[in-house]
Design an enzyme around this catalytic site. Structure first.
Site, PDB file in Angstrom:
ATOM      1  N   GLU A   1     -33.058  68.433  50.974  1.00  0.00           N
ATOM      2  CA  GLU A   1     -33.569  67.406  51.884  1.00  0.00           C
ATOM      3  C   GLU A   1     -34.935  67.816  52.425  1.00  0.00           C
ATOM      4  O   GLU A   1     -35.821  66.973  52.618  1.00  0.00           O
ATOM      5  CB  GLU A   1     -32.594  67.174  53.040  1.00  0.00           C
ATOM      6  CG  GLU A   1     -31.207  66.689  52.629  1.00  0.00           C
ATOM      7  CD  GLU A   1     -31.192  65.314  51.980  1.00  0.00           C
ATOM      8  OE1 GLU A   1     -32.266  64.737  51.720  1.00  0.00           O
ATOM      9  OE2 GLU A   1     -30.090  64.798  51.728  1.00  0.00           O
TER      10      GLU A   1
ATOM     11  N   HIS B   1     -37.477  66.997  49.925  1.00  0.00           N
ATOM     12  CA  HIS B   1     -37.769  65.564  49.941  1.00  0.00           C
ATOM     13  C   HIS B   1     -38.765  65.220  51.046  1.00  0.00           C
ATOM     14  O   HIS B   1     -39.689  64.421  50.847  1.00  0.00           O
ATOM     15  CB  HIS B   1     -36.482  64.756  50.142  1.00  0.00           C
ATOM     16  CG  HIS B   1     -35.453  64.997  49.085  1.00  0.00           C
ATOM     17  ND1 HIS B   1     -34.168  64.515  49.173  1.00  0.00           N
ATOM     18  CD2 HIS B   1     -35.520  65.680  47.913  1.00  0.00           C
ATOM     19  CE1 HIS B   1     -33.494  64.885  48.097  1.00  0.00           C
ATOM     20  NE2 HIS B   1     -34.287  65.599  47.331  1.00  0.00           N
TER      21      HIS B   1
ATOM     22  N   TYR C   1     -42.557  63.464  50.568  1.00  0.00           N
ATOM     23  CA  TYR C   1     -43.151  62.299  51.215  1.00  0.00           C
ATOM     24  C   TYR C   1     -44.507  62.647  51.832  1.00  0.00           C
ATOM     25  O   TYR C   1     -45.436  61.840  51.817  1.00  0.00           O
ATOM     26  CB  TYR C   1     -42.202  61.747  52.275  1.00  0.00           C
ATOM     27  CG  TYR C   1     -40.868  61.319  51.714  1.00  0.00           C
ATOM     28  CD1 TYR C   1     -40.785  60.532  50.563  1.00  0.00           C
ATOM     29  CD2 TYR C   1     -39.667  61.715  52.317  1.00  0.00           C
ATOM     30  CE1 TYR C   1     -39.560  60.160  50.039  1.00  0.00           C
ATOM     31  CE2 TYR C   1     -38.436  61.333  51.793  1.00  0.00           C
ATOM     32  CZ  TYR C   1     -38.395  60.556  50.657  1.00  0.00           C
ATOM     33  OH  TYR C   1     -37.187  60.183  50.133  1.00  0.00           O
TER      34      TYR C   1
ATOM     35  N   GLU D   1     -26.529  58.752  52.193  1.00  0.00           N
ATOM     36  CA  GLU D   1     -26.882  59.296  50.879  1.00  0.00           C
ATOM     37  C   GLU D   1     -26.750  58.263  49.768  1.00  0.00           C
ATOM     38  O   GLU D   1     -27.427  58.364  48.742  1.00  0.00           O
ATOM     39  CB  GLU D   1     -25.971  60.495  50.558  1.00  0.00           C
ATOM     40  CG  GLU D   1     -26.108  61.676  51.492  1.00  0.00           C
ATOM     41  CD  GLU D   1     -27.389  62.457  51.274  1.00  0.00           C
ATOM     42  OE1 GLU D   1     -28.123  62.160  50.317  1.00  0.00           O
ATOM     43  OE2 GLU D   1     -27.655  63.357  52.087  1.00  0.00           O
TER      44      GLU D   1
END
Length: 231
Positions: free
Chosen positions: A97, A100, A104, A165
């Site tokens: 996570e 991720h 971004y 999720e």
């Protein structure tokens, strides 16, 4: 879940073989965003219609919030998991996570936006009510459990994670895939596909966690809780 434990990560005597195999798959998914070029997306972003650009910004803001939430809250869930092989999955999940979140940031920096423009995207979820309402469903589950650690509230946390999720992420991903089918923001979609590969293992993890939880805990109204959170 919530059993007695010394904290020793003894993987010599595992109870849940599915967790061992799943963690192997999760670790094999290792990647870093910088390996994916973003050369075409700055030009493509400028050519988006105002509606497409608004959707791109707000959905990206939504995904950033969700992954940020997971990075913060997964370790709190792990505090109540005393099976070492499942704990290792949650550690890997938390790391992914975080990757991720970094992805971004990498996407936004590649678009050559100003600091103010990037900040606006990061905080869209605060000012845009539909995003705030959707996010509050998950955050409220976490807060409720932190304030009152009951079996039912922990189950709500598990279901909220499964919802996050699965449904939340996948609905967001679809917008970027639709853009890429029109040859727009293709680089962003390529990174989203790799993120989705991680999310597939995260769904399997929480699917199994929910099943194991229900084996250990008698919760007669568990179906009603699921319908309530998904409705």
């Amino acid at each position: 879940i919530n059993g007695n434990s010394t904290g020793l990560m003894n993987l010599n005597n595992v109870q849940q073989n599915w967790a061992v195999e799943l963690n192997k798959k999760m670790v094999e998914n290792f990647w870093i965003p910088e390996k994916f070029p973003m050369t075409d997306d700055p030009r493509s972003y400028k050519l988006l219609t105002s509606y497409e650009k608004e959707c791109y910004d707000k959905i990206l803001s939504f995904l950033i919030f969700l992954d940020s939430l997971q990075t913060q809250n997964l370790p709190r869930i792990s505090d109540y998991i005393t099976t070492p092989e499942i704990s290792t999955c949650l550690v890997t999940h938390t790391y992914q996570e975080n990757v991720h979140v970094l992805s971004y940031q990498y996407i936004l920096l590649s678009l050559n936006l100003s600091y103010e423009e990037r900040e606006k995207i990061y905080y869209y979820w605060q000012e845009f009510k539909p995003l705030a309402d959707r996010n509050s469903l998950v955050t409220n589950s976490f807060l409720a459990f932190q304030n009152d650690k009951t079996v039912e509230k922990f189950f709500r946390v598990l279901i909220s994670n499964y919802l996050l999720e699965g449904l939340y992420f996948y609905v967001g991903f679809m917008f970027f895939y639709n853009l890429s089918l029109q040859n727009k923001m293709v680089n962003t979609a390529n990174i989203i596909r790799i993120i989705q590969k991680d999310e597939m293992t995260h769904m399997v993890l929480f699917e199994n966690l929910i099943r194991e939880f229900l084996k250990e805990n008698d919760l007669p109204n568990h179906q009603e809780i699921v319908y309530d959170l998904f409705s």
